[in-house]
Design an enzyme around this catalytic site. Structure first.
Site, short mmCIF file in Angstrom:
data_model
loop_
_atom_site.label_atom_id
_atom_site.label_comp_id
_atom_site.label_asym_id
_atom_site.label_seq_id
_atom_site.Cartn_x
_atom_site.Cartn_y
_atom_site.Cartn_z
N SER A 60 0.88 -1.20 0.09
CA SER A 60 -0.06 0.12 0.01
C SER A 60 0.80 1.14 -0.11
O SER A 60 0.18 2.36 -0.01
CB SER A 60 -0.81 0.08 1.23
N LYS A 63 0.44 3.68 -2.59
CA LYS A 63 -0.62 5.04 -2.87
C LYS A 63 -0.02 6.28 -2.50
O LYS A 63 -0.72 7.37 -2.76
CB LYS A 63 -1.57 4.60 -1.66
N SER A 125 -6.34 4.14 4.03
CA SER A 125 -5.56 2.95 2.98
C SER A 125 -6.60 2.18 2.16
O SER A 125 -6.37 0.94 1.87
CB SER A 125 -4.60 1.99 3.72
#
Length: 395
Positions: A60, A63, A125
């Site tokens: 993640s 991102k 997230s």
């Protein structure tokens, strides 16, 4: 006029700094994670690195780049915080509640403000938020991925590759700790009005309250961003974070930790060590000559190079190490040359490690020289090119 591309000029300078004789405690630091880097955002000094150029799975933390593209569109006026994007079935099914991963829990076919999606992306997230932003900005997730890799190249992320905007593993999804710290530094410096979202500790959407997944935010060390990442046990746990103390900002990136606890502890220890064990030294003031670059076909044979900003570096307190600097540029520089033209960079090394890279530019303009001068330079450079080729084994 002849030109000789590809000649790589390196001008070794001198020992830039020699500190006291006391041994440096800073060199004794160790970390259990396989990939880590700690940089000072103000001076771009690398304070610590371990496997920083080896590939890691971003999960993640990818991102962060997704957010950068959204921030860029906002800064350029191509997007507004109040604009709304529609949650597609792909975003809902692949990244939302049905997928079972980290999600903002967006409703299928709902329209959501960009600002809310940003918070869902960087605080919660949310995979669904990432896909919705990607589709809303680029029309399709695949088109957004193309933009991600193009933007990464523009920002100097030359090794990292991106295959999706939310963190799913794959052969086209790989980063390095060094380049992710560079991306973080860019966002912090370029988009301060949007970077603040990374530091918000919680966000509620669809009546579901979620805490920011960044553990550094609760540690009272001045942390205000950025993102964690984990896919499965094999991927390891990663984190890109930043904190400020006494006006100094550090950025840390760790990848490959065995657990969320190890990830948090190692990132915290790196930041605290960095704040406690380094002091700032000024090497050159903005506009102060750093060294010359050779000029071809000009009214003078060289031009002084300067940095646009003060050149500063962080050094271990009480260290007895010397710093060595060199100017690296592709040359010779072809006249005429404008003042302020970018020409190469200053590299500063501590031991075998490059701790600072600073772009350099010309201090003054150099006009094109007379025909006899250009002819002389042509002969000189032809000889230099021949010697260069022979020494490098080229024919």
């Amino acid at each position: 006029m002849p030109k000789f591309p590809g000649l790589h000029f390196i001008l070794t300078l001198f020992a830039l700094c020699a500190l006291g004789a006391a041994p440096s405690r800073a060199q004794n630091f160790q970390t259990s994670v396989p990939h880590a880097i700690l940089i000072d955002a103000g001076t771009n000094t690398v304070l610590f690195e371990k496997g920083a150029d080896d590939y890691a799975k971003p999960a993640s933390t990818v991102k962060i780049l997704t957010a950068e593209l959204i921030f860029q569109a906002l800064a350029e006026g191509k997007l507004k915080l109040d604009d709304e994007f529609t949650v597609s079935e792909h975003a809902w099914r692949t990244g939302g509640a049905p997928a079972g991963g980290s999600a903002m829990f967006l409703a299928l076919n709902s329209r959501v403000r960009v600002e809310d999606l940003i918070r869902g992306l960087v605080i919660q997230s949310g995979n669904d938020a990432a896909i919705t932003l990607a589709e809303g900005l680029a029309g399709a997730e695949e088109s957004f991925v193309t933009r991600m890799n193009k933007r990464a190249a523009e920002l100097g992320l030359v090794k990292s590759r991106f295959g999706n905007p939310w963190g799913m593993d794959g052969p086209d999804q790989k980063v390095t700790a060094r380049e992710m710290s560079k991306l973080a530094a860019h966002i912090i410096k370029t988009y301060p009005e949007y970077y603040r979202y990374f530091g918000e500790k919680e966000y509620t959407w669809n009546k579901i309250r979620q805490q920011n997944r960044n553990p550094l935010l609760t540690m009272s060390i001045g942390a205000d961003g950025l993102k964690t990442g984990n896919i499965d046990k094999d991927s390891g746990y990663g984190l890109v974070g930043s904190a400020t103390q006494d006006g100094r900002r550090l950025i840390v990136a760790v990848y490959g930790a065995k657990s969320a606890k190890e990830r948090a502890e190692e990132a915290r220890k790196l930041l605290q060590w960095g704040f406690r064990n380094f002091e700032e030294k000024e090497l050159f003031k903005a506009g102060e000559p750093v060294g010359p670059a050779q000029v071809y076909g000009g009214t003078q044979g060289s031009v002084e190079l300067v940095a646009k900003e003060d050149v500063k570096v962080l050094l271990p307190r009480g260290a007895n190490e010397r710093l060595m600097g060199k100017i690296v540029y592709e040359g010779p520089v072809l006249a005429p040359v404008e003042a302020g033209a970018p020409v190469g960079r200053l590299e500063v090394k501590r031991g075998n490690s490059v701790v600072l890279e600073q772009p350099l530019q010309t201090a003054e303009a150099v006009e094109q020289g007379s025909l006899p001068r250009r002819a002389f330079d042509a002969i000189y450079e032809s000889a230099a090119a021949a010697i260069h080729q022979k020494l490098s084994g080229k024919k």
